[in-house]
Enzyme design. Structure first.
Site, mmCIF file in Angstrom:
data_model
loop_
_atom_site.group_PDB
_atom_site.id
_atom_site.type_symbol
_atom_site.label_atom_id
_atom_site.label_comp_id
_atom_site.label_asym_id
_atom_site.label_seq_id
_atom_site.Cartn_x
_atom_site.Cartn_y
_atom_site.Cartn_z
ATOM 1 N N ASP A 82 0.664 -6.604 8.185
ATOM 2 C CA ASP A 82 1.379 -5.523 7.525
ATOM 3 C C ASP A 82 2.163 -4.719 8.563
ATOM 4 O OD1 ASP A 82 2.157 -3.870 5.423
ATOM 5 O OD2 ASP A 82 0.392 -2.579 5.584
ATOM 6 N N HIS A 180 4.164 5.876 1.627
ATOM 7 C CA HIS A 180 2.856 5.657 2.223
ATOM 8 C C HIS A 180 1.999 6.917 2.156
ATOM 9 C CE1 HIS A 180 5.169 2.440 4.528
ATOM 10 N NE2 HIS A 180 4.285 1.789 3.805
ATOM 11 N N GLY A 181 0.671 6.713 2.106
ATOM 12 C CA GLY A 181 -0.261 7.830 2.144
ATOM 13 C C GLY A 181 -0.649 8.320 0.761
ATOM 14 N N HIS A 213 5.696 -1.576 -1.105
ATOM 15 C CA HIS A 213 4.743 -0.911 -0.223
ATOM 16 C C HIS A 213 4.452 0.482 -0.768
ATOM 17 C CE1 HIS A 213 4.803 -3.465 3.560
ATOM 18 N NE2 HIS A 213 5.638 -4.100 2.738
ATOM 19 N N ASN A 256 1.319 -3.572 -2.416
ATOM 20 C CA ASN A 256 0.411 -3.161 -1.342
ATOM 21 C C ASN A 256 -0.433 -1.962 -1.756
ATOM 22 O OD1 ASN A 256 1.920 -5.075 0.019
ATOM 23 N ND2 ASN A 256 2.202 -3.808 1.837
ATOM 24 N N ILE A 257 -1.722 -2.030 -1.430
ATOM 25 C CA ILE A 257 -2.648 -0.949 -1.773
ATOM 26 C C ILE A 257 -3.558 -0.687 -0.585
ATOM 27 C CG2 ILE A 257 -4.498 -0.212 -3.338
ATOM 28 C CD1 ILE A 257 -3.172 -2.217 -5.396
#
Length: 311
Positions: A82, A180-181, A213, A256-257
């Protein structure tokens, strides 16, 4: 069954109107939780390691854990890098046994992104490994990936055909509003993915697998547990799952996780210590975290990805 690439996974996912979950792994318990859930639900799965995971657990340990998972299940499992920062990182993963790598040069110019992605694709393909690249930039923080909100940029559909043709990559991560986050949106905001951009990218790249993502939904039941036992995860808002499911019905073949798994592990451990403050056996408290991670993965497979029964 040996480790596989994502090629056949994505072909079936595209035709079947579902996506394959790419779950970030950092330790044994997370690997076990993901694979047990996927195995029970007969779902293909991608186990992916970030730069932070490789630094924390060491590359050899992660590969050994994934190989152990392959030996104890009979579902298709791919091992994916990743956010590979450069050719050297991707090459190291190809050489050490990964079946899929991502080159993330999205923070550079379009031409630089093409040049580095092409270099990775050529090397990886010579070794039977598939390649994901990214066009557009996601906001947020995940390990070494840090992008300020004002630096995020939606993918330009006008660039995707040229990018794929010139690089030869096998899948493309695009930016349509995920990040992200756990703090993806501010309170009061209406989280909404740019599905119109996804539709246009899909039209220009028919049959080509698209990746999302930053797609954790930040389940509030686990946020509540963490906050109950001393946490401070106020205002943690994720991506609405119904929008992710809509994306998975189209060209998105990989979602994506990561943050959701971290929340589950943390919630299980904090809850365990609150109820059993005298415990000191990691197998007890990390085991509770593993249970929550497994529950989260099972939910994602059945309710978001739609990949159950597709192994």
């Amino acid at each position: 069954m040996a480790l596989v690439t994502t090629t056949e996974m994505f072909e079936k996912a595209y035709k079947g109107g579902y996506a394959v979950g790419a779950f970030n792994v950092n330790n044994m318990e997370i690997v076990q939780a993901i694979v047990e859930a996927a195995d029970e639900l007969r779902s293909p799965v991608i186990l992916q390691a970030s730069a932070g995971a490789r630094k924390y657990a060491k590359n050899a340990y992660l590969i050994a854990l994934v190989k152990a998972a392959v030996e104890t299940s009979d579902i298709p499992i791919a091992l994916h890098l990743d956010h590979g920062a450069d050719f050297a990182t991707c090459k190291d993963c190809v050489d050490s046994g990964f079946t899929s790598v991502m080159i993330d040069y999205s923070g550079h110019s379009f031409e630089e992104n093409i040049a580095e992605s092409k270099k990775v694709a050529e090397y990886a393909h010579e070794h039977g490994v598939v390649v994901e690249a990214e066009l557009g930039t996601l906001a947020g923080v995940e390990d070494d990936v840090k992008v300020a909100d004002d630096k995020a940029q939606y993918t330009d559909p006008d660039q995707v055909e040229e990018f794929v043709k010139r690089t030869g990559v096998d899948s493309l991560a695009i930016a349509i509003g995920t990040s992200h986050g756990a703090y993806k949106f501010k309170p009061g905001q209406n989280p909404k993915l740019r599905l119109d951009i996804l539709a246009e990218v899909s039209r220009r790249l028919p049959g080509f697998p698209i990746v999302l993502h930053g797609s954790s939904s930040v389940p509030q039941e686990y946020v509540k547990i963490i906050n109950t036992y001393g946490g401070a995860l106020k205002d943690a808002i994720g991506i609405p799952e119904e929008q992710l499911r809509e994306a998975a019905k189209g060209a998105v073949c990989k979602i994506n996780i990561d943050s959701d798994l971290r929340l589950g592990m943390t919630a299980g451990i904090r809850e365990h210590f609150a109820e059993h403050p005298d415990h000191f056996d990691p197998r007890q408290y990390v085991g509770d975290g593993r249970k929550y991670v497994k529950d989260i993965v099972a939910h994602k497979i059945t309710e978001v990805l739609g990949s159950n029964g597709k192994a």
